[in-house]
Design a protein around this motif. Structure first.
Motif, PDB file in Angstrom:
ATOM      1  N   LEU A  37     -21.509 -71.090 -50.894  1.00  0.00           N
ATOM      2  CA  LEU A  37     -20.796 -69.852 -51.210  1.00  0.00           C
ATOM      3  C   LEU A  37     -21.452 -68.641 -50.548  1.00  0.00           C
ATOM      4  N   ASN A  38     -22.753 -68.705 -50.366  1.00  0.00           N
ATOM      5  CA  ASN A  38     -23.455 -67.625 -49.661  1.00  0.00           C
ATOM      6  C   ASN A  38     -23.245 -67.695 -48.158  1.00  0.00           C
ATOM      7  N   THR A  39     -22.899 -68.889 -47.656  1.00  0.00           N
ATOM      8  CA  THR A  39     -22.759 -69.093 -46.213  1.00  0.00           C
ATOM      9  C   THR A  39     -21.329 -68.862 -45.729  1.00  0.00           C
ATOM     10  N   TYR A  40     -20.358 -69.318 -46.516  1.00  0.00           N
ATOM     11  CA  TYR A  40     -18.957 -69.305 -46.085  1.00  0.00           C
ATOM     12  C   TYR A  40     -18.120 -68.393 -46.978  1.00  0.00           C
ATOM     13  N   SER A  41     -17.021 -67.910 -46.421  1.00  0.00           N
ATOM     14  CA  SER A  41     -16.145 -67.010 -47.180  1.00  0.00           C
ATOM     15  C   SER A  41     -15.336 -67.750 -48.237  1.00  0.00           C
ATOM     16  N   SER A  42     -15.193 -69.071 -48.087  1.00  0.00           N
ATOM     17  CA  SER A  42     -14.507 -69.862 -49.108  1.00  0.00           C
ATOM     18  C   SER A  42     -15.001 -71.301 -49.052  1.00  0.00           C
ATOM     19  N   VAL A  43     -14.874 -71.987 -50.180  1.00  0.00           N
ATOM     20  CA  VAL A  43     -15.182 -73.419 -50.242  1.00  0.00           C
ATOM     21  C   VAL A  43     -14.103 -74.096 -51.074  1.00  0.00           C
ATOM     22  N   PHE A  44     -13.935 -75.386 -50.819  1.00  0.00           N
ATOM     23  CA  PHE A  44     -13.028 -76.199 -51.616  1.00  0.00           C
ATOM     24  C   PHE A  44     -13.840 -77.241 -52.373  1.00  0.00           C
ATOM     25  N   ILE A  45     -13.537 -77.414 -53.637  1.00  0.00           N
ATOM     26  CA  ILE A  45     -14.204 -78.409 -54.465  1.00  0.00           C
ATOM     27  C   ILE A  45     -13.151 -79.449 -54.818  1.00  0.00           C
ATOM     28  N   LYS A  46     -13.403 -80.701 -54.411  1.00  0.00           N
ATOM     29  CA  LYS A  46     -12.390 -81.751 -54.518  1.00  0.00           C
ATOM     30  C   LYS A  46     -12.918 -82.929 -55.319  1.00  0.00           C
ATOM     31  N   PRO A  47     -12.065 -83.555 -56.129  1.00  0.00           N
ATOM     32  CA  PRO A  47     -12.485 -84.811 -56.768  1.00  0.00           C
ATOM     33  C   PRO A  47     -12.663 -85.890 -55.712  1.00  0.00           C
ATOM     34  N   ASN A  48     -13.722 -86.677 -55.849  1.00  0.00           N
ATOM     35  CA  ASN A  48     -14.000 -87.723 -54.862  1.00  0.00           C
ATOM     36  C   ASN A  48     -12.859 -88.733 -54.783  1.00  0.00           C
ATOM     37  N   HIS A  49     -12.266 -89.031 -55.909  1.00  0.00           N
ATOM     38  CA  HIS A  49     -11.097 -89.895 -55.952  1.00  0.00           C
ATOM     39  C   HIS A  49      -9.917 -89.048 -56.414  1.00  0.00           C
ATOM     40  N   GLY A  50      -9.059 -88.726 -55.493  1.00  0.00           N
ATOM     41  CA  GLY A  50      -7.901 -87.910 -55.829  1.00  0.00           C
ATOM     42  C   GLY A  50      -6.950 -87.886 -54.663  1.00  0.00           C
ATOM     43  N   SER A  51      -5.681 -87.620 -54.940  1.00  0.00           N
ATOM     44  CA  SER A  51      -4.685 -87.577 -53.881  1.00  0.00           C
ATOM     45  C   SER A  51      -3.621 -86.557 -54.236  1.00  0.00           C
ATOM     46  N   GLY A  52      -2.813 -86.232 -53.246  1.00  0.00           N
ATOM     47  CA  GLY A  52      -1.711 -85.311 -53.479  1.00  0.00           C
ATOM     48  C   GLY A  52      -2.122 -83.878 -53.729  1.00  0.00           C
ATOM     49  N   GLY A  53      -3.381 -83.546 -53.423  1.00  0.00           N
ATOM     50  CA  GLY A  53      -3.856 -82.183 -53.660  1.00  0.00           C
ATOM     51  C   GLY A  53      -4.229 -81.913 -55.107  1.00  0.00           C
ATOM     52  N   SER A  54      -4.213 -82.960 -55.944  1.00  0.00           N
ATOM     53  CA  SER A  54      -4.466 -82.783 -57.374  1.00  0.00           C
ATOM     54  C   SER A  54      -5.941 -82.478 -57.642  1.00  0.00           C
ATOM     55  N   GLY A  55      -6.174 -81.486 -58.490  1.00  0.00           N
ATOM     56  CA  GLY A  55      -7.537 -81.183 -58.928  1.00  0.00           C
ATOM     57  C   GLY A  55      -8.377 -80.386 -57.959  1.00  0.00           C
ATOM     58  N   ILE A  56      -7.808 -79.938 -56.835  1.00  0.00           N
ATOM     59  CA  ILE A  56      -8.592 -79.190 -55.853  1.00  0.00           C
ATOM     60  C   ILE A  56      -8.797 -77.751 -56.329  1.00  0.00           C
ATOM     61  N   ILE A  57     -10.036 -77.300 -56.248  1.00  0.00           N
ATOM     62  CA  ILE A  57     -10.417 -75.948 -56.656  1.00  0.00           C
ATOM     63  C   ILE A  57     -10.817 -75.167 -55.406  1.00  0.00           C
ATOM     64  N   ARG A  58     -10.269 -73.974 -55.256  1.00  0.00           N
ATOM     65  CA  ARG A  58     -10.692 -73.114 -54.142  1.00  0.00           C
ATOM     66  C   ARG A  58     -11.471 -71.931 -54.687  1.00  0.00           C
ATOM     67  N   VAL A  59     -12.604 -71.669 -54.068  1.00  0.00           N
ATOM     68  CA  VAL A  59     -13.418 -70.503 -54.426  1.00  0.00           C
ATOM     69  C   VAL A  59     -13.488 -69.596 -53.209  1.00  0.00           C
ATOM     70  N   LYS A  60     -13.032 -68.378 -53.379  1.00  0.00           N
ATOM     71  CA  LYS A  60     -12.946 -67.424 -52.264  1.00  0.00           C
ATOM     72  C   LYS A  60     -13.778 -66.190 -52.583  1.00  0.00           C
ATOM     73  N   ARG A  61     -14.628 -65.806 -51.628  1.00  0.00           N
ATOM     74  CA  ARG A  61     -15.460 -64.633 -51.832  1.00  0.00           C
ATOM     75  C   ARG A  61     -14.621 -63.357 -51.699  1.00  0.00           C
ATOM     76  N   SER A  88     -15.317 -75.141 -65.432  1.00  0.00           N
ATOM     77  CA  SER A  88     -14.260 -75.100 -66.438  1.00  0.00           C
ATOM     78  C   SER A  88     -12.977 -75.747 -65.925  1.00  0.00           C
ATOM     79  N   TYR A  89     -12.836 -75.827 -64.598  1.00  0.00           N
ATOM     80  CA  TYR A  89     -11.663 -76.449 -63.987  1.00  0.00           C
ATOM     81  C   TYR A  89     -11.887 -77.929 -63.659  1.00  0.00           C
ATOM     82  N   GLN A  90     -13.123 -78.375 -63.713  1.00  0.00           N
ATOM     83  CA  GLN A  90     -13.423 -79.765 -63.375  1.00  0.00           C
ATOM     84  C   GLN A  90     -13.171 -80.684 -64.563  1.00  0.00           C
ATOM     85  N   LYS A  91     -12.879 -81.937 -64.257  1.00  0.00           N
ATOM     86  CA  LYS A  91     -12.741 -82.958 -65.292  1.00  0.00           C
ATOM     87  C   LYS A  91     -14.045 -83.750 -65.346  1.00  0.00           C
ATOM     88  N   SER A  92     -14.577 -83.921 -66.519  1.00  0.00           N
ATOM     89  CA  SER A  92     -15.928 -84.468 -66.675  1.00  0.00           C
ATOM     90  C   SER A  92     -16.063 -85.883 -66.119  1.00  0.00           C
TER      91      SER A  92
END
Length: 242
Positions: A37-61, A88-92
């Protein structure tokens, strides 16, 4: 069980041709995510097992703090609370990875990437379908299940490069070549016979590999006016599973 995103990423990272096209990707940890987050203007956080764009979190500075989004839900938080907002958006029960955010090129004002559908009905990989996936307005993912729609890849490239057919054709060939290399690389360790490769072009014209899906959906190709590609995909599916 589907092959995890990180496993496929690490396998592709070993190939010298693919390596320069892979955005920085790591397992999600507090320290690594903070550094990115300190290096890039945005990052994507994705579930390792997931498809269809489900569960993807975008963090934008932002100028002050960060925007954290998952689907239509968004929060604006200060830097002290950004990790808490992400979690808070992740599934445990899911493992997550964090990937450098890409500034995708646009088609008619919406971001797009490309889906290359590869199949192995016989002894070698063939490209059965190619399409640009154009995101729905104000969406940050292009997936069909998230409102993305298909447009001819040739048409989108021709528009992107201002009707320079030579350049558009060169990009199409390079994307196709990389896709076949990806399929062969993953197939060395996994008995897959279908693969959906997602490749982006960023605003600087760089070709970047988003991911490779070992259980690709084919409904995107039903949106193309010419049924040739979906017919080819379905015919090869019958050959693969007969």
């Amino acid at each position: 069980m589907p092959i995890g995103k990180m496993k496929k990423h690490k396998e592709m990272l070993q190939h010298p041709v693919l390596r320069p096209h892979l955005p920085e990707t790591h397992w999600f940890t507090d320290s690594r995510t903070s550094r990115m987050l300190n290096t890039y203007s945005s990052v994507f956080i994705k579930p390792n097992h997931g498809s269809g764009g489900s569960g993807i979190i975008r963090v934008k500075r932002l100028k002050k703090g960060y925007e954290v989004r998952r689907g239509s839900s968004r929060r604006i938080v200060g830097s002290r609370f950004v990790l808490r907002a992400i979690k808070s958006y992740q599934k445990s029960r899911h493992m997550y990875l964090v990937q450098k955010g890409l500034r995708l090129a646009k088609y008619h004002g919406s971001i797009f990437d490309t889906r290359i559908y590869l199949q192995k009905p016989g002894g070698k990989w063939v490209i059965s379908g190619t399409a640009a996936r154009v995101a729905a307005p104000h969406k940050y993912v292009t997936n069909y299940l998230k409102g993305g729609h298909a447009v001819s890849l040739h048409r989108v490239l021709f528009s992107l490069f201002k009707h320079n057919r030579t350049k558009a054709d060169a990009y199409f060939r390079e994307i196709s070549k990389l896709s076949v290399i990806i399929a062969k690389t993953i197939n060395k360790r996994h008995p897959v016979r279908e693969l959906g490769v997602d490749i982006a072009i960023d605003t600087k014209g760089r070709i970047l590999i988003i991911e490779a899906n070992s259980h690709p959906g084919h409904m995107l190709f039903t949106q193309l006016p010419d049924p040739t590609m979906i017919n080819t995909i379905m015919r090869n599916k019958r050959l693969i599973w007969k």
